[in-house]
Design an enzyme around this catalytic site. Structure first.
Site, PDB file in Angstrom:
ATOM      1  N   PRO A 181      37.149  43.103  35.342  1.00 47.55           N
ATOM      2  CA  PRO A 181      36.505  42.541  36.279  1.00 47.55           C
ATOM      3  C   PRO A 181      37.265  43.244  38.021  1.00 47.55           C
ATOM      4  O   PRO A 181      35.978  43.498  39.032  1.00 47.55           O
ATOM      5  CB  PRO A 181      35.877  41.163  36.742  1.00 47.55           C
ATOM      6  CG  PRO A 181      36.599  40.164  36.394  1.00 47.55           C
ATOM      7  CD  PRO A 181      37.538  41.381  34.692  1.00 47.55           C
ATOM      8  N   ASP A 213      35.810  50.796  32.409  1.00 42.61           N
ATOM      9  CA  ASP A 213      35.629  49.967  31.901  1.00 42.61           C
ATOM     10  C   ASP A 213      34.246  49.811  31.517  1.00 42.61           C
ATOM     11  O   ASP A 213      33.357  50.015  32.303  1.00 42.61           O
ATOM     12  CB  ASP A 213      36.058  48.305  32.432  1.00 42.61           C
ATOM     13  CG  ASP A 213      36.961  47.359  31.654  1.00 42.61           C
ATOM     14  OD1 ASP A 213      35.138  47.551  30.319  1.00 42.61           O
ATOM     15  OD2 ASP A 213      37.149  46.503  31.423  1.00 42.61           O
ATOM     16  N   LYS A 223      49.258  41.885  23.890  1.00 42.18           N
ATOM     17  CA  LYS A 223      48.808  40.782  23.161  1.00 42.18           C
ATOM     18  C   LYS A 223      50.136  40.095  21.667  1.00 42.18           C
ATOM     19  O   LYS A 223      50.552  41.189  21.288  1.00 42.18           O
ATOM     20  CB  LYS A 223      46.983  40.720  22.620  1.00 42.18           C
ATOM     21  CG  LYS A 223      46.348  39.683  22.807  1.00 42.18           C
ATOM     22  CD  LYS A 223      45.384  40.025  22.399  1.00 42.18           C
ATOM     23  CE  LYS A 223      44.115  38.586  22.200  1.00 42.18           C
ATOM     24  NZ  LYS A 223      44.618  37.609  22.617  1.00 42.18           N
TER      25      LYS A 223
HETATM   26  C1  LIG Z   1      41.313  40.856  29.790  1.00 48.37           C
HETATM   27  S1  LIG Z   1      40.326  41.835  31.111  1.00 48.37           S
HETATM   28  C2  LIG Z   1      40.988  42.690  31.724  1.00 48.37           C
HETATM   29  C3  LIG Z   1      40.934  42.209  33.226  1.00 48.37           C
HETATM   30  C4  LIG Z   1      41.799  42.777  34.539  1.00 48.37           C
HETATM   31  N1  LIG Z   1      42.883  43.371  34.227  1.00 48.37           N
HETATM   32  C5  LIG Z   1      41.306  42.533  35.945  1.00 48.37           C
HETATM   33  O1  LIG Z   1      42.640  42.275  36.804  1.00 48.37           O
HETATM   34  O2  LIG Z   1      40.132  41.938  36.338  1.00 48.37           O
HETATM   35  C6  LIG Z   1      40.051  43.249  29.605  1.00 48.37           C
HETATM   36  C7  LIG Z   1      39.422  44.060  29.359  1.00 48.37           C
HETATM   37  O3  LIG Z   1      39.198  45.297  28.805  1.00 48.37           O
HETATM   38  C8  LIG Z   1      37.861  45.991  28.883  1.00 48.37           C
HETATM   39  N2  LIG Z   1      38.248  46.604  27.126  1.00 48.37           N
HETATM   40  C9  LIG Z   1      38.498  46.344  25.975  1.00 48.37           C
HETATM   41  N3  LIG Z   1      38.380  47.269  25.676  1.00 48.37           N
HETATM   42  C10 LIG Z   1      37.926  48.733  25.748  1.00 48.37           C
HETATM   43  C11 LIG Z   1      38.199  49.705  26.146  1.00 48.37           C
HETATM   44  N4  LIG Z   1      37.878  50.571  24.844  1.00 48.37           N
HETATM   45  N5  LIG Z   1      37.574  50.634  27.016  1.00 48.37           N
HETATM   46  C12 LIG Z   1      37.685  50.361  28.310  1.00 48.37           C
HETATM   47  N6  LIG Z   1      37.705  49.394  28.309  1.00 48.37           N
HETATM   48  C13 LIG Z   1      38.200  48.126  27.203  1.00 48.37           C
HETATM   49  C14 LIG Z   1      36.835  44.956  28.193  1.00 48.37           C
HETATM   50  O4  LIG Z   1      35.569  44.599  28.647  1.00 48.37           O
HETATM   51  C15 LIG Z   1      37.039  43.948  29.751  1.00 48.37           C
HETATM   52  O5  LIG Z   1      36.727  43.901  30.136  1.00 48.37           O
END
Ligand SMILES: C[S@@+](CC[C@H](N)C(=O)[O-])C[C@H]1O[C@@H](n2cnc3c(N)ncnc32)[C@H](O)[C@@H]1O
Length: 342
Positions: A214, A232, A299
């Protein structure tokens, strides 16, 4: 007890990763290294077959990824849970010069009698040091830290420079104040990375945040004055959208076209399979300038962290070279990499 060819420390790792920290320490000092857990999977005593100075130098030079904090054990004091005994033992165990800028840090196991909190013990040590040694203990910017770890029968105490403990927070448990309207807890991870890797984000001009929603990381970079391109498919916090320095692509990062050399900072905090994440990041690396910084969360899959990191670094080489890998206090089943584009 420590000697010229033997030294003892208490090490702390994130819950569940003590074994990995021990494995890294054993690699540094060999099979004569001895370990015993004080708090299962997380806090352990270790003794190594070299002097304290040599041990600290090796641990600082090749800092283990999973060792969050260490404190020396200079004295082991038998105690019976009484505050008076603890105060006497500290006075007998250490000769401290009046006026030393000293921080006292106390931790304990859960088995220490209830009602005797670490805070109460710390206050008692602070007050006896003030009365008997004319030292007014500080919390921040200490020259020395007196670390005390209490179990039901023993108090383990050691005196060290903050930098020799890997962190100047008790047990490396760094705390940031939660702000009103904070977008996500993930922000703490990037704040901690900034400190742990000695970075200053105000020195960067333009960042791309892959997997930004977010928006905790994006919000921190914007606060530091950096221009941010956030990518995102999930929604970014509405409060960020009007920021003049933000560009937002609500898309899968694989579908975004970025200009070559557009950024001096790339951050990526996707909770993805690391090898897939590496492929995605590599596809966008043309947009990071040579010498640019990358901060990437990894991860940890199936509890094989060393293999995971090795494979990921192979995937990212030769374009990205590792500066430091660390499991931060705010990492859960993950760790954070600091890399530079070659
Ligand atoms: C752990 S969250 C990130 C939190 C963020 N760093 C913060 O501080 O709010 C992981 C994010 O990666 C995004 N995500 C997953 N696959 C993705 C892709 N192929 N391209 C862009 N975003 C991606 C997800 O939608 C999710 O919102």
């Amino acid at each position: 007890m420590p000697s010229a060819d033997h030294s003892v420390f208490i090490g702390t790792a994130n819950h569940g990763y003590g074994q990995q920290a021990q494995e890294e320490i054993r690699r540094l000092f060999g099979s004569e290294t001895k370990f015993s857990f004080m708090v299962p999977t997380e806090i352990f005593m270790f003794s190594v077959p070299v002097s304290r100075a040599e041990a600290v130098a090796s641990l600082l030079e090749r800092e283990p990824m999973f060792l969050r904090h260490m404190q020396p054990v200079d004295v082991e004091l038998e105690w019976n849970g009484s505050i008076d005994t603890l105060q006497d033992a500290i006075l007998a165990g250490f000769r401290l010069a009046a006026g030393t800028k000293l921080a006292v840090q106390v931790r304990k196991t859960e088995q220490v009698q209830s009602g005797l909190s670490a805070g109460v013990c710390k206050q008692a040590i602070d007050s006896v040091l003030t009365e008997a040694c004319h030292i007014a203990p500080v919390v921040k910017d200490a020259e020395l830290i007196l670390s005390v770890f209490l179990t039901p029968q023993t108090a383990y105490a050691g005196l060290s420079r903050p930098e020799d403990n890997l962190s100047d927070w008790p047990g490396g448990a760094i705390r940031f104040r939660r702000e009103e309207g904070q977008v996500s807890r993930a922000k703490f991870k990037l704040l901690e990375a900034e400190q742990a890797f000695g970075l200053d984000f105000t020195q960067y001009r333009s960042a791309v945040d892959i997997g930004a929603a977010p928006g905790g990381w994006t919000s921190l970079l914007l606060e530091r004055g950096v221009k941010v391109t956030a990518i995102d498919p999930a929604k970014l916090d509405a409060g960020l959208l009007k920021h003049p320095k933000l560009t937002y692509y609500p898309k899968n990062a694989g579908d975004v076209r970025l200009q070559p050399d557009a950024f001096d900072l790339l951050v990526c905090d996707m909770s993805w399979n690391p090898r897939q994440m590496a492929k995605l990041v590599k596809g966008l690396l043309h947009a990071l300038q040579q010498g640019g910084t990358a901060i990437v969360t990894v991860k940890l899959m199936h509890k094989k962290p060393f293999q995971t990191v090795r494979e990921l670094l192979e995937d990212l080489a030769p374009a990205l070279t590792l500066q430091k890998a660390k499991q931060l206090f705010h990492n859960r089943d993950e760790l954070t990499l600091f890399l530079i584009k070659a």
